[in-house]
Each structure stands twice: as structure tokens, then as C-alpha cells.
Design an enzyme around this catalytic site. Structure first.
Site, PDB file in Angstrom:
ATOM      1  N   ARG A 231      -7.232   5.765 -46.001  1.00 24.98           N
ATOM      2  CA  ARG A 231      -6.857   6.790 -45.041  1.00 24.98           C
ATOM      3  C   ARG A 231      -5.807   6.314 -44.041  1.00 24.98           C
ATOM      4  O   ARG A 231      -4.833   7.018 -43.781  1.00 24.98           O
ATOM      5  CB  ARG A 231      -8.096   7.285 -44.274  1.00 24.98           C
ATOM      6  CG  ARG A 231      -8.877   8.373 -44.985  1.00 24.98           C
ATOM      7  CD  ARG A 231     -10.339   8.314 -44.622  1.00 24.98           C
ATOM      8  NE  ARG A 231     -10.909   7.068 -45.100  1.00 24.98           N
ATOM      9  CZ  ARG A 231     -11.331   6.880 -46.370  1.00 24.98           C
ATOM     10  NH1 ARG A 231     -11.237   7.865 -47.224  1.00 24.98           N
ATOM     11  NH2 ARG A 231     -11.828   5.735 -46.765  1.00 24.98           N
ATOM     12  N   THR A 232      -5.992   5.130 -43.468  1.00 27.41           N
ATOM     13  CA  THR A 232      -5.048   4.663 -42.452  1.00 27.41           C
ATOM     14  C   THR A 232      -3.661   4.492 -43.050  1.00 27.41           C
ATOM     15  O   THR A 232      -2.670   5.004 -42.514  1.00 27.41           O
ATOM     16  CB  THR A 232      -5.527   3.337 -41.832  1.00 27.41           C
ATOM     17  OG1 THR A 232      -6.814   3.531 -41.244  1.00 27.41           O
ATOM     18  CG2 THR A 232      -4.551   2.857 -40.765  1.00 27.41           C
TER      19      THR A 232
ATOM     20  N   LYS B 244       3.146 -16.901 -52.597  1.00 31.28           N
ATOM     21  CA  LYS B 244       3.908 -18.137 -52.800  1.00 31.28           C
ATOM     22  C   LYS B 244       3.755 -19.094 -51.616  1.00 31.28           C
ATOM     23  O   LYS B 244       4.302 -20.193 -51.641  1.00 31.28           O
ATOM     24  CB  LYS B 244       5.387 -17.812 -52.987  1.00 31.28           C
ATOM     25  CG  LYS B 244       5.683 -16.882 -54.154  1.00 31.28           C
ATOM     26  CD  LYS B 244       7.175 -16.543 -54.183  1.00 31.28           C
ATOM     27  CE  LYS B 244       7.509 -15.542 -55.273  1.00 31.28           C
ATOM     28  NZ  LYS B 244       8.948 -15.162 -55.262  1.00 31.28           N
TER      29      LYS B 244
ATOM     30  N   ARG C 193      -1.975  -4.349 -40.865  1.00 37.64           N
ATOM     31  CA  ARG C 193      -3.432  -4.417 -41.023  1.00 37.64           C
ATOM     32  C   ARG C 193      -3.770  -5.797 -41.571  1.00 37.64           C
ATOM     33  O   ARG C 193      -3.135  -6.255 -42.527  1.00 37.64           O
ATOM     34  CB  ARG C 193      -3.935  -3.325 -41.975  1.00 37.64           C
ATOM     35  CG  ARG C 193      -5.471  -3.227 -42.052  1.00 37.64           C
ATOM     36  CD  ARG C 193      -5.850  -2.158 -43.059  1.00 37.64           C
ATOM     37  NE  ARG C 193      -7.281  -1.926 -43.126  1.00 37.64           N
ATOM     38  CZ  ARG C 193      -7.922  -0.947 -42.504  1.00 37.64           C
ATOM     39  NH1 ARG C 193      -7.254  -0.123 -41.708  1.00 37.64           N
ATOM     40  NH2 ARG C 193      -9.223  -0.788 -42.652  1.00 37.64           N
TER      41      ARG C 193
ATOM     42  N   HIS D 289      -8.881  -1.456 -33.589  1.00 41.42           N
ATOM     43  CA  HIS D 289      -8.311  -0.460 -34.489  1.00 41.42           C
ATOM     44  C   HIS D 289      -7.875   0.718 -33.612  1.00 41.42           C
ATOM     45  O   HIS D 289      -8.469   1.796 -33.642  1.00 41.42           O
ATOM     46  CB  HIS D 289      -9.334  -0.013 -35.525  1.00 41.42           C
ATOM     47  CG  HIS D 289      -8.749   0.672 -36.727  1.00 41.42           C
ATOM     48  ND1 HIS D 289      -7.488   1.215 -36.726  1.00 41.42           N
ATOM     49  CD2 HIS D 289      -9.264   0.907 -37.962  1.00 41.42           C
ATOM     50  CE1 HIS D 289      -7.245   1.755 -37.911  1.00 41.42           C
ATOM     51  NE2 HIS D 289      -8.306   1.575 -38.673  1.00 41.42           N
TER      52      HIS D 289
END
Length: 304
Positions: free
Chosen positions: A55-56, A84, A105, A133
Site C-alpha cells: 500500500r505505501t 554488490k 523504506r 512511519h
């Protein structure tokens, strides 16, 4: 303080007036959540999601595209230079060179703050660690404002894992900007962190602890539900006992006010039974849908 060019790292960085401006803009953006408009044509948003999200991430991407902008980035570290050995800092520096705003995030607390210190472009925290959040909290508060017509004067229950759920920490910090009473419903060992309690107490937020929903259900205008996290329990039997005590069903809502709305940041597991979906109280799918106009408003305020 203007929204233009601001980082969004923590709810503690914003005032009630900031949120009121955001809410009015989001209400305006609801008209364009399907049709779109071109206010961010030529702008690029980079999404740097080192942790899974549905959703975010998708609501941010939809919001940017509805505003006429473009999106680059990744939804996991797989397939990127992180595999890497590229450092988080170097990844942010590269994205900063490519984009006008960066949405981050990450599983580690403080990642978004670090990104904001590195990047010249605005950084938006889409969830980091188990503490912050902010855009979810903005969405939660906007949903309450839209559904109830106000935030002040409400009795709001927050139920589940209140210690490790980052949505809860940010929501409580946001609620501290309003004149509300909060019922914190959880096992004692899953109450909010002391740091959070100290902060909201310093801001004058009134709250009480409850161990059972039925102790306070009939007084609530809003019930915000989050899951009990199984990984926090050493004893599986203790988890099963506690989990059942904080599971919301249509039956357990008997005795609730007619106007009670149930919110949930989603995804749900078994803490919110599908039987609730058909009740007059279910507002969590509308809550998720508000994510697009809310984030359209956020992006347009920051980038114009």
C-alpha cells in the site's frame, strides 16, 4: 513553516497547523485521485524500498503519476547495486542526483534521517525500523478527520502490539497535537515504549491503559487495530493465548457505538476477522484508498 522542500522523517517535526494544511489539500486532491492533473509534470520521484511494501509504495507511485510526475527506483534490494556491496549512503547519493524527491523504506531505525542528512532533495520516510512511519500516521489522522468530521473531542482506542508497531508510535505522536483521549489496549509488556509515552505526556495527550477491549469499547469513537507480532514471543503458547484476546470480530463489536469506525494500517493477518468487513464500523479499506489523495497532497506541497 512552509511545506515546500521539507523532509518528512518524523511526526515530531510537524505542527497541528501543518497537518491542517495537508488535510485541506488532500480533500482537494480527492477530486483528482482518478482523473489526475499535471502539477508535477517533469518531476521525478525515487522510491528506495529496502523492505517490502504494498500500500505505501503503490499509493506513493500512484500519487506521483496522478500528479503528472514520473517514478524511478526499486521495491527491494535484490537486483540493485546493494547486492554488490554498495552502501546505503552511496545509494541515496545516486538517487539524489536522479530525482526531485526520495521516498525511503528501511528495516533499520534512523535510515530515513540519515538519507535526509545526505540528500539535497527532500526525503520522505515511508517507514524505518519499528518507530517511525509518519505518512501512515498522517493518513490515519486524515481518515479520522474525513470520517468523523473532526479529530478533537474523540475517544480513540489503539489495540494490539503498541511497542513494536511503528504505525502506532507515529500515530500517538500525531494524536498529541489534538484534544483527544486515547485508550491503549494491549498486554502489559506490549505497551508503547517509554520514550513514546514520555513524549506524548509532555505534549498533554491524555491516555489510559487497558488489558481488554470490552473494558472500554462502548466509549470509543475510533478503534485502531494492529497485529500482535508472533516473533516477539519466546513461548508459542503464550502467543496463542494473547493473540486470541486481541482479535476483532463482528461479534466482539457488539456494544460499540453506532458511529464507531475501525481502522487498520493493513495488511491484516488474523487480528481483524473478515466478519468485520460487512459491519457499519469497517473503515480500513476507505482508509487505504485515502492514501492516494493524501500522498498527492504531500508531494504537491513539498514539490511546488
Amino acid at each position: 513553516m512552509s511545506w515546500r522542500g521539507r523532509d518528512v522523517v518524523s511526526m515530531r517535526d510537524f505542527s497541528r497547523k501543518d497537518l491542517e494544511v495537508l488535510f485541506e489539500k488532500a480533500r482537494e486532491m480527492e477530486r483528482y485521485a482518478r482523473s489526475g492533473l499535471d502539477v508535477l509534470r517533469g518531476k521525478i520521484m525515487a522510491v528506495a524500498f529496502f523492505e517490502p511494501s504494498t500500500r505505501t509504495r503503490l499509493s506513493f507511485e500512484t500519487a506521483m503519476k496522478r500528479l503528472g510526475g514520473n517514478v524511478i527506483g526499486f521495491s527491494s534490494a535484490e537486483g540493485t547495486s546493494v547486492e554488490k556491496g554498495e552502501t546505503f549512503s552511496d545509494t541515496i547519493r545516486m538517487l539524489d542526483a536522479y530525482a526531485d524527491v526520495i521516498v525511503v523504506r528501511h528495516k533499520l531505525e534512523g535510515a530515513a534521517k540519515l538519507a535526509a542528512e545526505i540528500a539535497q532533495s527532500p526525503v520522505i520516510n515511508a517507514g524505518d525500523g519499528s518507530f517511525n512511519h509518519p505518512t501512515q500516521a498522517m493518513l490515519d489522522l486524515y481518515t479520522i478527520w474525513r470520517e468523523k468530521g473532526k479529530v478533537d473531542g474523540l475517544r480513540i482506542g489503539v489495540m494490539g502490539d503498541l511497542k513494536y508497531a511503528r504505525t502506532v508510535n507515529s500515530l500517538l505522536e500525531g494524536l498529541a497535537l489534538f484534544d483527544v483521549e486515547v485508550a491503549l489496549i494491549s498486554p502489559e509488556f506490549l505497551r508503547p515504549r517509554q520514550e513514546t509515552l514520555d513524549y506524548i505526556q509532555s505534549r498533554g495527550l491524555r491516555y489510559e491503559f487497558y488489558s481488554r477491549l470490552d473494558e472500554v469499547l462502548g466509549e470509543l469513537d475510533v478503534l485502531y487495530v494492529v497485529r500482535i507480532q508472533k516473533e516477539r514471543f519466546l513461548d508459542p503458547l503464550e502467543y496463542e493465548r494473547v493473540r486470541g484476546s486481541y482479535r476483532l470480530t463482528a461479534e466482539s463489536l457488539r456494544g460499540a457505538k453506532d458511529g464507531l469506525i475501525v481502522l487498520h494500517p493493513l495488511p491484516r493477518v488474523d487480528e481483524l476477522d473478515p466478519s468485520v468487513d460487512g459491519t457499519r464500523h469497517a473503515a480500513y479499506f476507505r482508509q487505504a484508498a485515502y492514501g492516494v489523495p493524501l500522498r498527492m497532497a504531500l508531494l504537491s506541497l513539498i514539490l511546488t
